[in-house]
Write a protein that holds these residues in place. Sequence first.
Motif, PDB file in Angstrom:
ATOM      1  N   GLU A   1     -13.240  41.410  85.191  1.00  0.00           N
ATOM      2  CA  GLU A   1     -13.135  42.854  85.360  1.00  0.00           C
ATOM      3  C   GLU A   1     -13.073  43.524  84.000  1.00  0.00           C
ATOM      4  O   GLU A   1     -12.888  42.865  82.974  1.00  0.00           O
ATOM      5  N   THR A   2     -13.241  44.841  84.011  1.00  0.00           N
ATOM      6  CA  THR A   2     -13.122  45.626  82.786  1.00  0.00           C
ATOM      7  C   THR A   2     -11.939  46.571  82.959  1.00  0.00           C
ATOM      8  O   THR A   2     -11.898  47.343  83.918  1.00  0.00           O
ATOM      9  N   ILE A   3     -10.977  46.482  82.055  1.00  0.00           N
ATOM     10  CA  ILE A   3      -9.818  47.380  82.090  1.00  0.00           C
ATOM     11  C   ILE A   3      -9.723  48.054  80.732  1.00  0.00           C
ATOM     12  O   ILE A   3      -9.653  47.385  79.703  1.00  0.00           O
ATOM     13  N   GLY A   4      -9.754  49.379  80.748  1.00  0.00           N
ATOM     14  CA  GLY A   4      -9.641  50.135  79.503  1.00  0.00           C
ATOM     15  C   GLY A   4     -10.754  49.844  78.522  1.00  0.00           C
ATOM     16  O   GLY A   4     -10.542  49.859  77.314  1.00  0.00           O
ATOM     17  N   GLY A   5     -11.938  49.546  79.030  1.00  0.00           N
ATOM     18  CA  GLY A   5     -13.078  49.279  78.160  1.00  0.00           C
ATOM     19  C   GLY A   5     -13.168  47.859  77.644  1.00  0.00           C
ATOM     20  O   GLY A   5     -14.104  47.519  76.925  1.00  0.00           O
ATOM     21  N   SER A   6     -12.203  47.018  77.994  1.00  0.00           N
ATOM     22  CA  SER A   6     -12.222  45.618  77.549  1.00  0.00           C
ATOM     23  C   SER A   6     -12.550  44.700  78.717  1.00  0.00           C
ATOM     24  O   SER A   6     -11.911  44.773  79.767  1.00  0.00           O
ATOM     25  N   LEU A   7     -13.528  43.833  78.511  1.00  0.00           N
ATOM     26  CA  LEU A   7     -13.888  42.838  79.516  1.00  0.00           C
ATOM     27  C   LEU A   7     -12.795  41.777  79.553  1.00  0.00           C
ATOM     28  O   LEU A   7     -12.356  41.282  78.509  1.00  0.00           O
ATOM     29  N   MET A   8     -12.350  41.431  80.775  1.00  0.00           N
ATOM     30  CA  MET A   8     -11.332  40.398  80.941  1.00  0.00           C
ATOM     31  C   MET A   8     -11.862  39.308  81.855  1.00  0.00           C
ATOM     32  O   MET A   8     -12.476  39.602  82.885  1.00  0.00           O
ATOM     33  N   VAL A   9     -11.611  38.065  81.472  1.00  0.00           N
ATOM     34  CA  VAL A   9     -11.895  36.920  82.333  1.00  0.00           C
ATOM     35  C   VAL A   9     -10.540  36.283  82.613  1.00  0.00           C
ATOM     36  O   VAL A   9      -9.872  35.783  81.704  1.00  0.00           O
ATOM     37  N   GLN A  10     -10.147  36.339  83.885  1.00  0.00           N
ATOM     38  CA  GLN A  10      -8.823  35.862  84.278  1.00  0.00           C
ATOM     39  C   GLN A  10      -8.957  34.526  85.001  1.00  0.00           C
ATOM     40  O   GLN A  10      -9.771  34.388  85.904  1.00  0.00           O
ATOM     41  N   HIS A  11      -8.139  33.570  84.575  1.00  0.00           N
ATOM     42  CA  HIS A  11      -8.157  32.206  85.111  1.00  0.00           C
ATOM     43  C   HIS A  11      -6.843  31.995  85.858  1.00  0.00           C
ATOM     44  O   HIS A  11      -5.941  31.332  85.364  1.00  0.00           O
TER      45      HIS A  11
END
Length: 183
Positions: free
Chosen positions: A64-74
């Motif tokens: 997902e993208t939160i606050g303009g930063s791409l996040m990959v959550q494991h």
Amino acid sequence: MHSIENQIVDSSFSAIINAPIEHVDIPAWCFALPEKEYQQCSPAHIAAGFTTAPDGTRMSINVETIGGSLMVQHYIETLGEKHHLVLDSDSDVFTPTGRVIIHVTWELSVKRIDTLRCEFTNRVRSYATDEMMAFLDRQGIPFEVFRTQRQPMSIAHNKGETPLFAASIERAALRNASSIKAA
């Protein structure tokens, strides 16, 4: 471990599920959530899937993208009860100045309201890792400034996705109820 000093956000929102709690199974929902349905729970949701950690523990992978930063959550399952799921992730965050790891604890739970309804709670806590603190230091960004800027975006994201997650869990619970009646 993670402490309040390095906590970025602690955000919790609730929504009503119009289904009996007996038919709600949060881990079953989480580890079988179709990617398209995950995407419909937030405009920031990009992709989702599930796999296992090297030790066989169930994992949910969310992008997902939160606050303009791409996040990959494991997200690794650390508590998996029918009405309470806790997932922990050392998440990759891709910022304009580089990649960093933050720790995220995602907790989903339901409690009975009455025979036909329950309350879903979606709680997200995130923490700066030592690596992230060093990353901020190298850029001359005080942690308090980072936390102050990050909190509103994370809280808004959680607030937006919570009722949509509740609706998705409700649909799964009602499908479960229908399959039990049919059997």
